[in-house]
Motif scaffolding. Structure first.
Motif, PDB file in Angstrom:
ATOM      1  N   THR A 167       3.434  -8.488   1.317  1.00 28.25           N
ATOM      2  CA  THR A 167       2.282  -7.909   2.351  1.00 28.25           C
ATOM      3  C   THR A 167       2.202  -8.579   3.501  1.00 28.25           C
ATOM      4  N   SER A 168       2.573 -10.081   3.781  1.00 24.86           N
ATOM      5  CA  SER A 168       2.730 -10.531   5.009  1.00 24.86           C
ATOM      6  C   SER A 168       3.896 -11.564   4.918  1.00 24.86           C
ATOM      7  N   HIS A 197      -3.389 -18.593  -4.530  1.00 22.64           N
ATOM      8  CA  HIS A 197      -4.078 -17.573  -4.701  1.00 22.64           C
ATOM      9  C   HIS A 197      -3.958 -17.269  -6.336  1.00 22.64           C
ATOM     10  N   ASP A 254       3.893 -13.367   1.689  1.00 19.39           N
ATOM     11  CA  ASP A 254       2.908 -13.079   0.749  1.00 19.39           C
ATOM     12  C   ASP A 254       3.616 -11.954  -0.309  1.00 19.39           C
ATOM     13  N   SER A 267      -8.995 -21.479   1.248  1.00 22.42           N
ATOM     14  CA  SER A 267      -8.148 -20.768   1.918  1.00 22.42           C
ATOM     15  C   SER A 267      -7.118 -20.488   0.842  1.00 22.42           C
ATOM     16  N   ILE A 277      -6.556 -13.645  -7.170  1.00 23.79           N
ATOM     17  CA  ILE A 277      -7.059 -13.310  -5.811  1.00 23.79           C
ATOM     18  C   ILE A 277      -8.042 -14.413  -5.318  1.00 23.79           C
ATOM     19  N   ARG A 331      -8.790 -17.124   0.272  1.00 31.07           N
ATOM     20  CA  ARG A 331      -8.941 -16.140   0.984  1.00 31.07           C
ATOM     21  C   ARG A 331      -7.587 -14.955   1.018  1.00 31.07           C
ATOM     22  N   SER A 332      -8.268 -14.132   0.127  1.00 36.06           N
ATOM     23  CA  SER A 332      -7.452 -12.983  -0.130  1.00 36.06           C
ATOM     24  C   SER A 332      -7.873 -11.790  -0.172  1.00 36.06           C
ATOM     25  N   SER A 333      -7.224 -10.704   0.111  1.00 38.17           N
ATOM     26  CA  SER A 333      -7.752  -9.320   0.131  1.00 38.17           C
ATOM     27  C   SER A 333      -7.274  -8.427  -1.118  1.00 38.17           C
ATOM     28  N   GLY A 334      -6.525  -9.145  -2.084  1.00 37.65           N
ATOM     29  CA  GLY A 334      -5.867  -8.476  -3.119  1.00 37.65           C
ATOM     30  C   GLY A 334      -4.870  -9.343  -3.775  1.00 37.65           C
TER      31      GLY A 334
END
Length: 185
Positions: free
Chosen positions: A44-45, A107, A64, A89, A141, A144-147
């Motif tokens: 994802t990144s 995460h 990611d 973070s 998650i 700092r995580s969106s999923g």
């Protein structure tokens, strides 16, 4: 027999890393490494510059790897738990030390309490030795995580390496050990 240096390591700045691991092809160290997320859904990144909310860019120092919440996270390379993390973070995570390498896992699900990381069925303390492929925890998650995903970083000395280049080196090593037959049945 000559030294084995994965082709992916000929990118600028990675030759020194390859030389630290270079050995004869028979004792190829890359074959011992394990992909940290066996149930991954995708990336994802990527490593490198990425836009930030302020219109500028910041350097993303890892890869990611998306996976279902609660999926296992495995240790990339044999080593010791150097540091446990619980911050805004990285979230719940840890740093492993393998010789000159540090590998970062962020995460995760779980908690860090009383000097112990608890994630899934895993309980780890600083100084614990783990073999490559042993579980470190589960995808979460936190931070700092969106999923649900794992942020995986690999550092050699003071320099962050692109984990995709590391994965290519691992794949190249396995291909050299077990070449795909070009013969037709």
């Amino acid at each position: 027999m000559g030294l084995f240096i994965p082709s992916a390591c000929f990118k600028p700045g990675l030759l020194a890393a390859a030389l630290l691991l270079a050995t004869s092809a028979q004792a190829n160290p890359w074959r011992k490494a394990r992909f940290p997320v066996p149930q991954f859904s995708g990336y994802t990144s990527h490593f490198g510059l990425r836009p930030s909310g302020s219109g500028s860019s910041r350097h993303h120092q890892g890869l990611d790897i998306a996976a279902p919440l609660g999926s296992p996270v495995l240790n990339w390379w044999a080593g010791r738990v150097e540091r446990l993390i619980n911050d805004g973070s990285c979230g719940i995570g840890l740093v492993m030390r393998s010789g000159a390498y540090e590998h970062l896992y962020c995460h995760l699900q779980g908690s860090v309490e009383g000097g112990t990381l608890r994630s899934g069925e895993v309980n780890l303390r600083q100084g614990t030795w783990l073999h490559a492929g042993e579980p470190l925890g589960t995808i979460g998650i936190s931070g700092r995580s969106s999923g649900p995903h794992l942020h995986w970083g690999v550092k050699l000395g003071e320099r962050w390496l692109d984990p995709v280049v590391v994965l290519h080196a691992m794949a190249d090593a396995r291909r050299l050990e077990t070449p795909i037959s070009r013969a037709r049945p």
